[in-house]
Design a protein around this motif. Structure first.
Motif, PDB file in Angstrom:
ATOM      1  N   ALA A   1       0.917  -1.160   0.032  1.00 24.85           N
ATOM      2  CA  ALA A   1      -0.231  -0.048   0.010  1.00 24.85           C
ATOM      3  C   ALA A   1       0.688   1.178  -0.158  1.00 24.85           C
ATOM      4  O   ALA A   1       0.528   2.175  -0.629  1.00 24.85           O
ATOM      5  CB  ALA A   1      -0.906   0.091   1.290  1.00 24.85           C
ATOM      6  N   ARG A   2       1.997   1.290   0.720  1.00 23.27           N
ATOM      7  CA  ARG A   2       2.675   2.450   0.706  1.00 23.27           C
ATOM      8  C   ARG A   2       3.403   2.759  -0.505  1.00 23.27           C
ATOM      9  O   ARG A   2       3.712   3.903  -0.920  1.00 23.27           O
ATOM     10  CB  ARG A   2       3.911   2.351   1.994  1.00 23.27           C
TER      11      ARG A   2
ATOM     12  N   LEU B   1      -5.923   7.150  -7.255  1.00 22.39           N
ATOM     13  CA  LEU B   1      -4.905   6.847  -6.038  1.00 22.39           C
ATOM     14  C   LEU B   1      -5.687   7.660  -4.913  1.00 22.39           C
ATOM     15  O   LEU B   1      -5.976   8.976  -4.859  1.00 22.39           O
ATOM     16  CB  LEU B   1      -3.451   7.386  -5.960  1.00 22.39           C
ATOM     17  N   SER B   2      -5.976   7.121  -3.454  1.00 21.51           N
ATOM     18  CA  SER B   2      -6.782   7.769  -2.437  1.00 21.51           C
ATOM     19  C   SER B   2      -5.661   8.427  -1.907  1.00 21.51           C
ATOM     20  O   SER B   2      -4.283   8.519  -2.122  1.00 21.51           O
ATOM     21  CB  SER B   2      -6.989   6.770  -1.493  1.00 21.51           C
TER      22      SER B   2
ATOM     23  N   ALA C   1      -2.607  -1.704   5.000  1.00 18.27           N
ATOM     24  CA  ALA C   1      -3.326  -2.953   5.667  1.00 18.27           C
ATOM     25  C   ALA C   1      -2.127  -3.702   6.469  1.00 18.27           C
ATOM     26  O   ALA C   1      -1.090  -3.635   6.173  1.00 18.27           O
ATOM     27  CB  ALA C   1      -3.797  -3.942   4.728  1.00 18.27           C
ATOM     28  N   ALA C   2      -2.548  -4.184   7.595  1.00 13.40           N
ATOM     29  CA  ALA C   2      -1.930  -5.220   8.370  1.00 13.40           C
ATOM     30  C   ALA C   2      -2.938  -5.941   9.071  1.00 13.40           C
ATOM     31  O   ALA C   2      -4.015  -6.103   9.077  1.00 13.40           O
ATOM     32  CB  ALA C   2      -1.216  -4.225   9.445  1.00 13.40           C
TER      33      ALA C   2
ATOM     34  N   GLY D   1      -8.422   1.292   4.166  1.00 16.53           N
ATOM     35  CA  GLY D   1      -7.835   0.687   5.227  1.00 16.53           C
ATOM     36  C   GLY D   1      -8.509  -0.753   5.673  1.00 16.53           C
ATOM     37  O   GLY D   1      -8.292  -1.929   5.858  1.00 16.53           O
ATOM     38  N   PRO D   2     -10.214  -0.453   5.929  1.00 16.45           N
ATOM     39  CA  PRO D   2     -10.780  -1.572   6.358  1.00 16.45           C
ATOM     40  C   PRO D   2     -10.901  -2.638   5.246  1.00 16.45           C
ATOM     41  O   PRO D   2     -11.116  -3.923   5.660  1.00 16.45           O
ATOM     42  CB  PRO D   2     -12.278  -1.035   6.668  1.00 16.45           C
ATOM     43  N   LEU D   3     -10.958  -2.435   3.909  1.00 18.17           N
ATOM     44  CA  LEU D   3     -11.439  -3.230   2.952  1.00 18.17           C
ATOM     45  C   LEU D   3      -9.787  -4.106   2.863  1.00 18.17           C
ATOM     46  O   LEU D   3      -9.830  -5.303   2.648  1.00 18.17           O
ATOM     47  CB  LEU D   3     -11.483  -2.656   1.584  1.00 18.17           C
ATOM     48  N   ALA D   4      -8.610  -3.188   2.881  1.00 16.88           N
ATOM     49  CA  ALA D   4      -7.464  -4.005   2.965  1.00 16.88           C
ATOM     50  C   ALA D   4      -7.366  -5.064   4.167  1.00 16.88           C
ATOM     51  O   ALA D   4      -6.665  -6.365   3.914  1.00 16.88           O
ATOM     52  CB  ALA D   4      -6.346  -3.117   2.724  1.00 16.88           C
TER      53      ALA D   4
END
Length: 377
Positions: free
Chosen positions: A66-67, A187-188, A196-197, A324-327
């Protein structure tokens, strides 16, 4: 607005076709590797390791991917993923032994993780239509796996499993020109995104963990072996490939349809129905009604592919980050799909395929109950 919308759909369609081509080798591997392990220099326990390694990689790599996506851009990540997908598929054909195949699976894990976040990022540009947009993308992504499981299974019988994968690397390479034609958008905001983690799961994340464990683990690993009890190996591979292809057919048909229904009528109720019917499919396979149970399971598992993101998007306010929640949900699903092949391969020495499907059904029932009782998914 119209031009922006058109560009958004072009990005979704283009990135989804890249995923479709990238999935050619991975889709066929699930049908071929359990039955032809020796041709790749592997034992049966190693099969479980290989089919799960790519998922373990991306579970812990999503944050870094993601980064990198924010730093390099979605289009550049798709270009890189098109190249690594081609190399991975070629390694299935030319590589021999655990080291070579494991390298290919690790490379594929990073490739898939990049493409998942890319397609979701493009789809999130218009959150109100997320179910429809994710569903259409999922339908396009299933084209490659369907062709691989039907045509690839036939190809295995003609030229052998290793050469079949070498030949599949050629159409996989067609993803590169598509990636080069993608727009530089989608891109958001990197300041608000939450990479994500494998953090503490929400109730819906646990449901997707169990779905990944059951469908991509227990079912995918054992379906060819179930047919091999009553047919010769080539017929078993063809039968298993046909049902695995139905997983992709189910997603191609159900994801856009149920995504549109979720956008129009609300995702939560539709999600519950699809989850219950997926559970029923596992029960039928556990009871020996293999083909019907598999079809039910795979159709409604396909519906969950777009319903999960829709449930999450509809549960958040407009100013909350959705990537974030999706990932995170995808990370837990991948964790389940990684554990599934790994444990299934070892558990087959003690528990039958049907018994393992029954255990998944019980776990899904518990997970769905927990989600329904939770205040927020």
């Amino acid at each position: 607005m119209t031009q922006q919308t058109d560009t958004g759909w072009r990005a979704i369609i283009g990135s989804s076709f890249i995923m479709s081509l990238a999935l050619l080798g991975d889709a066929l591997l699930y049908a071929v590797l359990p039955a032809y392990a020796a041709d790749f220099g592997l034992t049966l326990p190693w099969v479980g390791v290989m089919l799960s390694a790519n998922r373990f990689v991306r579970v812990f790599a999503y944050g870094t991917i993601a980064r990198l996506t924010h730093k390099l851009g979605v289009r550049n990540m798709c270009i890189g993923a098109a190249c690594t997908a081609t190399v991975s598929t070629a390694l299935y054909g030319f590589g021999q032994g655990p080291a070579a195949i494991l390298t290919a699976r690790i490379l594929w894990g990073l490739t898939y993780g990049a493409l998942v976040l890319a397609t979701l990022t493009y789809a999130m540009e218009f959150r109100a239509r997320v179910g429809t947009r994710v569903g259409v993308g999922q339908a396009i992504q299933r084209i490659g796996p369907i062709l691989a499981l039907f045509g690839g299974a036939w190809l295995v019988g003609v030229v052998g499993p290793n050469m079949a994968f070498a030949l599949l690397a050629v159409p996989t390479a067609l993803a590169l020109p598509i990636a080069l034609a993608l727009p530089k958008s989608g891109l958001s905001d990197p300041k608000r995104a939450k990479p994500a983690a494998l953090s503490r799961p929400k109730p819906i994340d646990l449901l997707f963990f169990l779905q990944g464990y059951g469908v991509d683990g227990v079912f995918a690993v054992t379906i060819t072996l179930i047919f091999a009890r009553e047919a010769d190996l080539s017929q078993a591979v063809m039968s298993g490939s046909a049902l695995l292809a139905m997983r992709h057919f189910g997603e191609a048909i159900a994801a856009p349809l149920f995504g549109w229904i979720a956008d129009k009528f609300g995702a939560r109720r539709v999600f519950v129905t699809a989850a219950l019917l997926t559970l029923v499919g596992f029960i039928l396979v556990a009871s020996g009604v293999t083909v019907i149970g598999a079809l039910v399971m795979l159709l409604f598992r396909g519906a969950l592919a777009s319903l999960g993101p829709a449930v999450i998007a509809q549960s958040l306010s407009d100013d909350e980050d959705v990537i974030g929640p999706l990932a995170r949900m995808q990370a837990w699903r991948d964790f389940g799909a990684a554990c599934g092949p790994l444990f299934t391969g070892f558990l087959l020495t003690t528990f039958s395929a049907e018994a393992q499907h029954g255990a998944v059904a019980v776990a899904l029932a518990a997970g769905l109950t927990y989600w329904l009782l939770a205040r927020r998914a």
